[in-house]
Design a protein around this motif. Structure first.
Motif, PDB file in Angstrom:
ATOM      1  N   THR A  45      19.284  16.476  -6.221  1.00  0.00           N
ATOM      2  CA  THR A  45      20.339  16.312  -5.365  1.00  0.00           C
ATOM      3  C   THR A  45      20.468  15.095  -4.615  1.00  0.00           C
ATOM      4  OG1 THR A  45      20.292  18.722  -4.934  1.00  0.00           O
ATOM      5  CG2 THR A  45      21.229  17.430  -3.194  1.00  0.00           C
ATOM      6  N   SER A  46      19.322  14.595  -4.015  1.00  0.00           N
ATOM      7  CA  SER A  46      19.373  13.187  -3.233  1.00  0.00           C
ATOM      8  C   SER A  46      19.431  11.903  -4.021  1.00  0.00           C
ATOM      9  CB  SER A  46      18.041  13.178  -2.799  1.00  0.00           C
ATOM     10  OG  SER A  46      17.768  11.763  -2.251  1.00  0.00           O
ATOM     11  N   ALA A  47      18.946  12.035  -5.316  1.00  0.00           N
ATOM     12  CA  ALA A  47      19.117  11.122  -6.322  1.00  0.00           C
ATOM     13  C   ALA A  47      20.830  10.816  -6.783  1.00  0.00           C
ATOM     14  CB  ALA A  47      18.365  11.233  -7.752  1.00  0.00           C
ATOM     15  N   LEU A  48      21.616  12.159  -6.806  1.00  0.00           N
ATOM     16  CA  LEU A  48      22.759  12.152  -7.571  1.00  0.00           C
ATOM     17  C   LEU A  48      23.765  11.510  -6.324  1.00  0.00           C
ATOM     18  CD1 LEU A  48      24.841  12.893  -9.751  1.00  0.00           C
ATOM     19  CD2 LEU A  48      24.772  15.361  -9.091  1.00  0.00           C
ATOM     20  N   ALA A  49      23.293  12.269  -5.161  1.00  0.00           N
ATOM     21  CA  ALA A  49      24.191  11.755  -4.066  1.00  0.00           C
ATOM     22  C   ALA A  49      24.200  10.219  -3.737  1.00  0.00           C
ATOM     23  CB  ALA A  49      23.944  12.333  -2.794  1.00  0.00           C
ATOM     24  N   ASP A  50      22.866   9.671  -4.069  1.00  0.00           N
ATOM     25  CA  ASP A  50      22.777   8.265  -3.967  1.00  0.00           C
ATOM     26  C   ASP A  50      23.476   7.358  -5.002  1.00  0.00           C
ATOM     27  OD1 ASP A  50      21.287   5.880  -2.585  1.00  0.00           O
ATOM     28  OD2 ASP A  50      20.345   5.869  -4.823  1.00  0.00           O
ATOM     29  N   LEU A  51      23.344   7.931  -5.981  1.00  0.00           N
ATOM     30  CA  LEU A  51      23.822   7.501  -7.650  1.00  0.00           C
ATOM     31  C   LEU A  51      25.541   7.312  -7.148  1.00  0.00           C
ATOM     32  CD1 LEU A  51      23.999   6.533 -10.256  1.00  0.00           C
ATOM     33  CD2 LEU A  51      24.108   8.668 -11.032  1.00  0.00           C
ATOM     34  N   ILE A  52      26.115   8.525  -6.696  1.00  0.00           N
ATOM     35  CA  ILE A  52      27.605   8.166  -6.176  1.00  0.00           C
ATOM     36  C   ILE A  52      27.963   7.192  -5.233  1.00  0.00           C
ATOM     37  CG2 ILE A  52      29.738   9.554  -5.451  1.00  0.00           C
ATOM     38  CD1 ILE A  52      28.077  11.945  -6.556  1.00  0.00           C
ATOM     39  N   GLY A  53      27.020   7.175  -4.207  1.00  0.00           N
ATOM     40  CA  GLY A  53      27.218   6.196  -3.321  1.00  0.00           C
ATOM     41  C   GLY A  53      27.124   4.924  -3.927  1.00  0.00           C
ATOM     42  N   ARG A  54      26.152   4.344  -4.815  1.00  0.00           N
ATOM     43  CA  ARG A  54      26.021   3.244  -5.131  1.00  0.00           C
ATOM     44  C   ARG A  54      27.087   2.535  -6.030  1.00  0.00           C
ATOM     45  NH1 ARG A  54      20.198   1.393  -6.054  1.00  0.00           N
ATOM     46  NH2 ARG A  54      18.931   2.710  -4.765  1.00  0.00           N
ATOM     47  N   ARG A  55      27.549   3.708  -6.991  1.00  0.00           N
ATOM     48  CA  ARG A  55      28.570   3.292  -7.706  1.00  0.00           C
ATOM     49  C   ARG A  55      29.946   3.063  -7.338  1.00  0.00           C
ATOM     50  NH1 ARG A  55      27.155   4.180 -13.449  1.00  0.00           N
ATOM     51  NH2 ARG A  55      29.274   2.811 -13.494  1.00  0.00           N
ATOM     52  N   LEU A  56      30.237   3.972  -6.296  1.00  0.00           N
ATOM     53  CA  LEU A  56      31.788   3.689  -5.595  1.00  0.00           C
ATOM     54  C   LEU A  56      31.621   2.995  -4.508  1.00  0.00           C
ATOM     55  CD1 LEU A  56      33.073   7.612  -6.017  1.00  0.00           C
ATOM     56  CD2 LEU A  56      33.045   5.617  -7.560  1.00  0.00           C
ATOM     57  N   GLY A  57      30.582   2.749  -3.596  1.00  0.00           N
ATOM     58  CA  GLY A  57      30.595   1.850  -2.660  1.00  0.00           C
ATOM     59  C   GLY A  57      30.485   0.468  -2.691  1.00  0.00           C
ATOM     60  N   GLY A  58      31.503  -0.349  -2.511  1.00  0.00           N
ATOM     61  CA  GLY A  58      31.402  -1.716  -2.395  1.00  0.00           C
ATOM     62  C   GLY A  58      30.452  -2.527  -1.264  1.00  0.00           C
ATOM     63  N   THR A  59      30.586  -1.679  -0.303  1.00  0.00           N
ATOM     64  CA  THR A  59      29.759  -2.467   0.845  1.00  0.00           C
ATOM     65  C   THR A  59      28.747  -1.374   1.232  1.00  0.00           C
ATOM     66  OG1 THR A  59      31.296  -1.563   2.424  1.00  0.00           O
ATOM     67  CG2 THR A  59      31.933  -3.697   1.524  1.00  0.00           C
ATOM     68  N   ALA A  60      27.874  -1.842   2.232  1.00  0.00           N
ATOM     69  CA  ALA A  60      26.680  -0.753   2.473  1.00  0.00           C
ATOM     70  C   ALA A  60      27.387   0.342   3.221  1.00  0.00           C
ATOM     71  CB  ALA A  60      25.603  -1.461   3.465  1.00  0.00           C
ATOM     72  N   ALA A  61      28.286   0.050   4.043  1.00  0.00           N
ATOM     73  CA  ALA A  61      29.171   1.115   4.812  1.00  0.00           C
ATOM     74  C   ALA A  61      29.514   1.978   3.753  1.00  0.00           C
ATOM     75  CB  ALA A  61      30.018   0.709   5.874  1.00  0.00           C
ATOM     76  N   GLU A  62      30.440   1.546   3.018  1.00  0.00           N
ATOM     77  CA  GLU A  62      31.116   2.572   1.961  1.00  0.00           C
ATOM     78  C   GLU A  62      29.871   3.251   1.127  1.00  0.00           C
ATOM     79  OE1 GLU A  62      33.255  -0.297  -0.247  1.00  0.00           O
ATOM     80  OE2 GLU A  62      35.171  -0.073   1.110  1.00  0.00           O
ATOM     81  N   ARG A  63      28.822   2.610   0.638  1.00  0.00           N
ATOM     82  CA  ARG A  63      27.883   3.395   0.016  1.00  0.00           C
ATOM     83  C   ARG A  63      27.150   4.445   0.864  1.00  0.00           C
ATOM     84  NH1 ARG A  63      26.619  -1.892  -1.713  1.00  0.00           N
ATOM     85  NH2 ARG A  63      24.762  -2.109  -0.129  1.00  0.00           N
ATOM     86  N   GLU A  64      27.045   4.139   2.118  1.00  0.00           N
ATOM     87  CA  GLU A  64      26.662   5.379   2.972  1.00  0.00           C
ATOM     88  C   GLU A  64      27.640   6.355   3.200  1.00  0.00           C
ATOM     89  OE1 GLU A  64      24.182   7.376   5.253  1.00  0.00           O
ATOM     90  OE2 GLU A  64      23.554   6.015   4.286  1.00  0.00           O
ATOM     91  N   ARG A  65      28.808   6.036   3.201  1.00  0.00           N
ATOM     92  CA  ARG A  65      29.741   7.148   3.672  1.00  0.00           C
ATOM     93  C   ARG A  65      29.955   7.912   2.231  1.00  0.00           C
ATOM     94  NH1 ARG A  65      35.796   4.584   4.284  1.00  0.00           N
ATOM     95  NH2 ARG A  65      34.784   4.068   5.921  1.00  0.00           N
TER      96      ARG A  65
END
Length: 255
Positions: A45-65
């Motif tokens: 669960t944690s890895a998948l959520a982080d993967l989505i954030g990494r792939r879609l977010g262009g900035t640190a704030a977007e990745r976290e969101r």
């Protein structure tokens, strides 16, 4: 049921971590990426959520969101994680070029796009429409896959190559479907504005277009470049523009 989901997720995570540890040991440079994406996490669960954030977010704030959106969805509906596991195993089963779970998890954008849709669909059903559409927009921009949050997709779905896929609002896609690149599924002009319903185990070839208030039956096949605007019975193959039916298990009218 919940216990079964947890066990399945734990088995999947054990297999993924095993592959990641072997990959890291074999290639120290790649191992750094694997460590951050997989080995730094406690569960799938944690890895998948982080993967989505990494792939879609262009900035640190977007990745976290986007990571936060994903975590909220997975915690709110744990069977989304089970569906993500089934999607991943489906790739290994159907793609002869894939030898393990780790490559499609880390590198197949169709897989990430599908899981991002699962999160957006959860947001949509919880009346967070702006957040859901934001997730859809970013998946479209970054991954070239646009699945409306109001669509409905089953599990063990495989978006193969996953470039130029468009699935519109209220489209229904059943379990075990395979969809290749440049496929469009959506509403047709005129009334009623109903969307296609794609059955279980359907294969949709590259460049196909499926439009309107129609049913594509279980285990049907849609050929590359085919334009479908009428029902396709279960087990039939539709080819051409306009579509015509072939290889039906029993007599069927033309599509």
């Amino acid at each position: 049921m919940a216990e079964t989901v947890i066990i399945a997720s734990e088995i999947l995570w054990r297999d993924i971590r095993g592959e990641a540890q072997r990959a890291a040991a074999a290639d120290p440079i790649f191992g750094k990426a694997v460590a951050g994406a997989i080995l730094a996490h406690d569960d799938f669960t944690s890895a998948l959520a982080d993967l989505i954030g990494r792939r879609l977010g262009g900035t640190a704030a977007e990745r976290e969101r986007f990571t936060t959106f994903s975590r909220d969805a997975f915690r709110g509906q744990p069977n989304l994680v089970e569906a993500a596991g089934r999607d991943l195993r489906a790739i290994v089963l159907r793609d002869p070029a894939v030898a393990g779970l780790l490559p499609p998890l880390l590198h197949f954008k169709g897989y990430v796009a599908l899981q991002a849709w699962r999160v957006s669909h959860w947001l949509w059903r919880h009346d967070q429409h702006d957040a859901a559409l934001l997730l859809q927009n970013e998946a479209s921009n970054v991954l070239q896959v646009s699945i409306h949050p109001a669509a409905s997709l089953g599990s063990s779905v495989y978006l193969d190559h996953a470039t130029g896929i468009v699935i519109g609002a209220n489209v229904v896609v059943g379990d075990e479907a395979t969809i290749l690149q440049n496929v469009s599924i959506g509403r047709h002009g005129g009334l009623p504005m109903r969307s296609p319903r794609i059955g279980r185990g359907v294969f949709i070839g590259s460049g196909a277009t499926i439009l309107g208030d129609i049913d594509v039956g279980d285990f049907a096949k849609i050929g590359a470049g085919t334009v479908v605007t009428a029902d396709v019975p279960a087990g039939c193959t539709a080819i051409g523009n306009p579509a015509r039916l072939t290889n039906c298990p029993e007599p069927a009218s033309a599509a």
